[in-house]
Scaffold this motif. Structure first.
Motif, PDB file in Angstrom:
ATOM      1  N   GLN A  60      10.669   3.565  -4.197  1.00  0.00           N
ATOM      2  CA  GLN A  60       9.593   3.825  -3.658  1.00  0.00           C
ATOM      3  C   GLN A  60       9.186   3.606  -2.169  1.00  0.00           C
ATOM      4  O   GLN A  60      10.055   2.966  -1.626  1.00  0.00           O
ATOM      5  CB  GLN A  60       8.466   3.000  -4.456  1.00  0.00           C
ATOM      6  CG  GLN A  60       8.360   3.206  -6.030  1.00  0.00           C
ATOM      7  CD  GLN A  60       6.999   2.732  -6.486  1.00  0.00           C
ATOM      8  OE1 GLN A  60       5.959   2.202  -5.942  1.00  0.00           O
ATOM      9  NE2 GLN A  60       6.966   2.072  -7.601  1.00  0.00           N
ATOM     10  N   ASN A  61       8.285   4.497  -1.834  1.00  0.00           N
ATOM     11  CA  ASN A  61       7.914   4.411  -0.167  1.00  0.00           C
ATOM     12  C   ASN A  61       6.822   3.294  -0.210  1.00  0.00           C
ATOM     13  O   ASN A  61       5.913   3.635  -0.767  1.00  0.00           O
ATOM     14  CB  ASN A  61       7.826   5.655   0.527  1.00  0.00           C
ATOM     15  CG  ASN A  61       8.927   6.907   0.457  1.00  0.00           C
ATOM     16  OD1 ASN A  61       9.941   6.434   0.177  1.00  0.00           O
ATOM     17  ND2 ASN A  61       8.700   7.941   0.037  1.00  0.00           N
ATOM     18  N   ILE A  62       6.771   2.268   0.603  1.00  0.00           N
ATOM     19  CA  ILE A  62       5.624   1.423   0.317  1.00  0.00           C
ATOM     20  C   ILE A  62       5.517   0.948   1.807  1.00  0.00           C
ATOM     21  O   ILE A  62       6.399   0.419   2.511  1.00  0.00           O
ATOM     22  CB  ILE A  62       5.984   0.265  -0.584  1.00  0.00           C
ATOM     23  CG1 ILE A  62       6.398   0.813  -1.884  1.00  0.00           C
ATOM     24  CG2 ILE A  62       4.818  -0.741  -0.497  1.00  0.00           C
ATOM     25  CD1 ILE A  62       6.686  -0.279  -2.976  1.00  0.00           C
ATOM     26  N   GLU A  85      -3.485   3.514   0.565  1.00  0.00           N
ATOM     27  CA  GLU A  85      -4.213   3.482  -0.857  1.00  0.00           C
ATOM     28  C   GLU A  85      -3.314   2.202  -1.537  1.00  0.00           C
ATOM     29  O   GLU A  85      -2.408   1.842  -1.453  1.00  0.00           O
ATOM     30  CB  GLU A  85      -4.044   4.665  -1.703  1.00  0.00           C
ATOM     31  CG  GLU A  85      -4.827   5.858  -0.919  1.00  0.00           C
ATOM     32  CD  GLU A  85      -4.769   7.032  -1.653  1.00  0.00           C
ATOM     33  OE1 GLU A  85      -4.352   7.046  -3.079  1.00  0.00           O
ATOM     34  OE2 GLU A  85      -4.910   7.941  -1.232  1.00  0.00           O
ATOM     35  N   TYR A 143       6.388  -0.014   6.957  1.00  0.00           N
ATOM     36  CA  TYR A 143       6.698   0.980   6.362  1.00  0.00           C
ATOM     37  C   TYR A 143       8.185   1.045   5.691  1.00  0.00           C
ATOM     38  O   TYR A 143       9.187   1.074   6.592  1.00  0.00           O
ATOM     39  CB  TYR A 143       6.182   2.606   6.791  1.00  0.00           C
ATOM     40  CG  TYR A 143       6.705   3.492   6.003  1.00  0.00           C
ATOM     41  CD1 TYR A 143       5.941   3.683   4.825  1.00  0.00           C
ATOM     42  CD2 TYR A 143       7.756   4.381   6.352  1.00  0.00           C
ATOM     43  CE1 TYR A 143       6.227   4.752   3.926  1.00  0.00           C
ATOM     44  CE2 TYR A 143       7.850   5.636   5.274  1.00  0.00           C
ATOM     45  CZ  TYR A 143       7.134   5.667   4.271  1.00  0.00           C
ATOM     46  OH  TYR A 143       7.492   6.643   3.449  1.00  0.00           O
ATOM     47  N   GLU A 194       0.599  -1.298  -0.122  1.00  0.00           N
ATOM     48  CA  GLU A 194       0.225  -0.121  -0.005  1.00  0.00           C
ATOM     49  C   GLU A 194       1.070   1.250   0.111  1.00  0.00           C
ATOM     50  O   GLU A 194       2.093   1.332   0.355  1.00  0.00           O
ATOM     51  CB  GLU A 194      -0.822  -0.020   1.345  1.00  0.00           C
ATOM     52  CG  GLU A 194      -1.516  -1.331   1.368  1.00  0.00           C
ATOM     53  CD  GLU A 194      -2.284  -1.146   2.776  1.00  0.00           C
ATOM     54  OE1 GLU A 194      -1.999  -0.501   3.929  1.00  0.00           O
ATOM     55  OE2 GLU A 194      -3.592  -1.681   2.898  1.00  0.00           O
ATOM     56  N   SER A 195       0.275   2.287  -0.351  1.00  0.00           N
ATOM     57  CA  SER A 195       0.977   3.629  -0.164  1.00  0.00           C
ATOM     58  C   SER A 195       0.775   4.221   1.223  1.00  0.00           C
ATOM     59  O   SER A 195       0.271   3.492   2.192  1.00  0.00           O
ATOM     60  CB  SER A 195       0.290   4.680  -0.850  1.00  0.00           C
ATOM     61  OG  SER A 195      -0.975   5.140  -0.345  1.00  0.00           O
ATOM     62  N   LYS A 196       1.702   5.085   1.706  1.00  0.00           N
ATOM     63  CA  LYS A 196       1.848   5.607   3.051  1.00  0.00           C
ATOM     64  C   LYS A 196       0.336   5.797   3.552  1.00  0.00           C
ATOM     65  O   LYS A 196       0.148   5.634   4.767  1.00  0.00           O
ATOM     66  CB  LYS A 196       2.835   6.656   3.009  1.00  0.00           C
ATOM     67  CG  LYS A 196       2.974   7.125   4.591  1.00  0.00           C
ATOM     68  CD  LYS A 196       4.018   8.024   4.685  1.00  0.00           C
ATOM     69  CE  LYS A 196       4.521   8.482   6.178  1.00  0.00           C
ATOM     70  NZ  LYS A 196       5.311   9.582   5.998  1.00  0.00           N
ATOM     71  N   LEU A 215      -1.610   0.309  -4.567  1.00  0.00           N
ATOM     72  CA  LEU A 215      -0.685   0.480  -5.712  1.00  0.00           C
ATOM     73  C   LEU A 215      -0.919  -0.252  -6.996  1.00  0.00           C
ATOM     74  O   LEU A 215      -1.540  -1.204  -7.112  1.00  0.00           O
ATOM     75  CB  LEU A 215       0.763   0.196  -4.987  1.00  0.00           C
ATOM     76  CG  LEU A 215       0.954   1.119  -3.950  1.00  0.00           C
ATOM     77  CD1 LEU A 215       2.224   0.666  -3.299  1.00  0.00           C
ATOM     78  CD2 LEU A 215       1.124   2.611  -4.002  1.00  0.00           C
TER      79      LEU A 215
END
Length: 176
Positions: free
Chosen positions: A90-92, A76, A144, A71-73, A78
């Motif tokens: 990417q930040n995941i 949401e 995260y 998911e996004s931070k 992806l």
């Protein structure tokens, strides 16, 4: 020393297990392991599946449901990546869920817990207290990862999440 001195002064005493220096708590029995291969996550594809729990003899000892959602931070969903190199930088957030297990052998199905290692961090679920053939863990842990590296991408592409399922027999559970 203190207990020994009390014994010498007052004779035998009832001592709680927590204070008894000769009592060791029972060790959980390893029912088996479930292997969740992480390759799909390197393309941002979620993993939602039942996995076999296999003991040291290679025999199936039940199943465990595992979900790992990239998911996004902000939580949401992806988009799928065609090339796993696109994940680098990417930040995941990886949302690990273990809702339940089923068909756990009755002999060691007391106070079940699961331990695993994700990204070199050890984790253990709270125990599912009581005796359960179909334990409900309802466990969720979010990880995260800021700015995914090539090393972490390779971990996802080649690695597996090993879930170790442990429990106690009825007599051991009474000693806890």
């Amino acid at each position: 020393r203190e207990l020994y001195q009390k014994f010498l002064d007052f004779g035998p005493q009832d001592v709680s297990k927590a204070k008894d220096p000769f009592w060791d708590p029972p060790q959980a029995y390893e029912i088996g392991n479930a292997y969740v291969y992480l390759k799909a996550l390197s393309h941002l594809v979620e993993i939602e599946q039942d996995f076999a729990i296999v003991d040291y003899k290679g025999e199936e000892q039940g199943h465990i449901t595992v979900e790992i959602l990239p998911e996004s931070k902000d939580g949401e969903e992806l988009d799928y990546l065609e090339d796993n190199n696109e994940i680098i930088g990417q930040n995941i957030t990886f949302n690990v869920k273990i809702p339940n297990a089923n068909n756990i052998p009755e002999i060691y199905n007391n106070d079940l817990s699961i331990s695993y290692n994700f990204n070199n961090e050890d984790h253990i679920t709270p125990p599912c207290l009581g005796a359960h053939v179909t334990p409900q863990f309802n466990y969720t842990q979010k990880f995260y990862i800021e700015s995914i590296t090539e090393k972490f991408r390779d971990y996802l592409y080649n690695g597996a999440l090993v879930l170790s399922i442990k429990g106690f027999n009825k007599e051991q559970a009474l000693e806890l």
